[in-house]
Design a protein around this motif. Structure first.
Motif, short mmCIF file in Angstrom:
data_model
loop_
_atom_site.label_atom_id
_atom_site.label_comp_id
_atom_site.label_asym_id
_atom_site.label_seq_id
_atom_site.Cartn_x
_atom_site.Cartn_y
_atom_site.Cartn_z
N GLY A 166 -29.60 59.68 21.56
CA GLY A 166 -28.84 58.88 21.95
C GLY A 166 -29.05 57.88 23.36
N HIS A 167 -28.45 56.95 23.69
CA HIS A 167 -28.68 56.06 24.83
C HIS A 167 -27.24 55.63 25.23
N ASN A 168 -27.06 55.15 26.41
CA ASN A 168 -25.95 54.59 26.98
C ASN A 168 -26.48 53.19 27.51
N TYR A 169 -26.63 52.38 26.26
CA TYR A 169 -27.01 50.90 26.41
C TYR A 169 -26.21 50.07 27.47
N THR A 170 -26.82 49.17 28.01
CA THR A 170 -26.30 48.08 28.82
C THR A 170 -26.70 46.71 28.13
N LEU A 171 -25.77 46.06 27.92
CA LEU A 171 -25.84 44.76 27.30
C LEU A 171 -25.61 43.64 28.41
N GLU A 172 -26.59 42.65 28.57
CA GLU A 172 -26.27 41.43 29.49
C GLU A 172 -26.36 40.43 28.24
N VAL A 173 -25.49 39.47 28.59
CA VAL A 173 -25.56 38.26 27.43
C VAL A 173 -25.42 37.09 28.64
N THR A 174 -26.38 36.08 28.65
CA THR A 174 -26.29 35.04 29.50
C THR A 174 -26.06 33.70 28.50
N VAL A 175 -24.87 33.16 29.09
CA VAL A 175 -24.78 31.74 28.61
C VAL A 175 -24.87 30.70 29.46
N GLY A 176 -25.15 29.34 29.08
CA GLY A 176 -25.40 28.30 29.92
C GLY A 176 -24.56 27.19 29.69
N GLY A 177 -24.19 26.40 30.23
CA GLY A 177 -23.35 24.95 29.99
C GLY A 177 -23.11 24.36 31.33
N GLU A 178 -22.20 23.70 31.31
CA GLU A 178 -21.78 22.82 32.48
C GLU A 178 -20.23 23.49 32.78
N VAL A 179 -19.93 23.36 34.38
CA VAL A 179 -18.77 23.85 34.81
C VAL A 179 -17.58 22.98 34.41
N ASP A 180 -16.72 23.34 33.78
CA ASP A 180 -15.36 22.44 33.52
C ASP A 180 -14.69 22.35 34.91
N PRO A 181 -14.32 20.98 35.12
CA PRO A 181 -13.83 20.62 36.46
C PRO A 181 -12.41 21.23 36.54
N VAL A 182 -11.86 21.34 35.64
CA VAL A 182 -10.55 21.84 35.56
C VAL A 182 -10.42 23.27 35.84
N THR A 183 -11.17 24.05 35.05
CA THR A 183 -11.14 25.55 35.25
C THR A 183 -12.05 26.27 36.27
N GLY A 184 -12.96 25.51 36.56
CA GLY A 184 -14.10 26.04 37.40
C GLY A 184 -15.24 27.04 36.43
N PHE A 185 -15.06 27.22 35.09
CA PHE A 185 -15.73 28.18 34.52
C PHE A 185 -16.71 27.35 33.49
N VAL A 186 -17.86 28.00 33.14
CA VAL A 186 -18.65 27.47 31.98
C VAL A 186 -18.01 27.96 30.77
N VAL A 187 -17.45 29.35 30.68
CA VAL A 187 -16.77 29.70 29.47
C VAL A 187 -15.70 30.55 29.84
N ASP A 188 -14.61 30.62 29.21
CA ASP A 188 -13.53 31.67 29.26
C ASP A 188 -13.88 33.14 29.50
N LEU A 189 -13.85 33.63 30.61
CA LEU A 189 -14.29 34.81 30.88
C LEU A 189 -13.67 36.15 29.98
N LYS A 190 -12.50 36.02 29.83
CA LYS A 190 -11.74 36.51 28.77
C LYS A 190 -12.26 36.66 27.57
N LEU A 191 -12.33 35.48 27.16
CA LEU A 191 -12.81 35.20 25.59
C LEU A 191 -14.39 35.73 25.57
N LEU A 192 -14.99 35.25 26.39
CA LEU A 192 -16.40 35.96 26.23
C LEU A 192 -16.48 37.66 26.12
N LYS A 193 -15.38 38.32 26.99
CA LYS A 193 -15.50 39.72 26.95
C LYS A 193 -14.83 40.13 25.52
N GLU A 194 -13.94 39.34 24.89
CA GLU A 194 -13.28 39.64 23.49
C GLU A 194 -14.65 39.35 22.53
N ILE A 195 -15.22 38.49 22.66
CA ILE A 195 -16.41 38.37 21.74
C ILE A 195 -17.26 39.39 21.81
#
Length: 137
Positions: free
Chosen positions: A40-69
């Protein structure tokens, strides 16, 4: 364009074995990793996404949604599983770090709204990881 990376962790077991090879050849090529009982292993996953910053939220992507996905598409499927026996994409593919990164990409591609999947990095150990940038990279 800005890039955002989210980490997740999961613990899995696996073994390396090519069914077309003899026991001796599997052991010669893969050593202790050819043991069918796995390790066995204790894996660490890093997922990188790219996009434009939403001027209203300041996010590229909804962080809670990304965590849920990540939880739904990867962690809940891979965590505390024997990859060779319990995860369908590894029924006929050796679950190396490289192949795990590709499989995770395929699970995530097209499922992250308003952002482009840029990179999947899978750490098997702190000093061993694989990066995958998709088919077009």
């Amino acid at each position: 364009m800005i890039f955002l990376t989210r980490k997740a962790e999961f613990s899995s077991s696996h073994f390396y074995r090519n069914p077309e090879w003899s026991e001796e050849e599997n052991v010669r090529r893969f050593g202790k990793c050819a043991n069918v009982h796995g390790h066995g292993h204790n894996y660490t996953l890093e997922v990188t996404v790219g996009g434009e910053v939403d001027p209203v939220t300041g996010f590229v992507v909804d962080l809670k949604l990304l965590k849920e996905i990540l939880e739904r598409e990867v962690v809940s499927i891979y965590d505390h599983r024997h990859l060779n026996y319990e995860v369908p994409e590894f029924a006929h593919v050796i679950p190396t770090t490289e192949n795990i990164a590709v499989a995770i990409w395929r699970r995530l591609d097209g499922k992250i709204p308003n952002a482009k999947l840029e990179r999947v990095r899978v750490y098997e150990m702190p000093d061993l990881f694989a990066d995958y940038y998709g088919e077009s990279a």
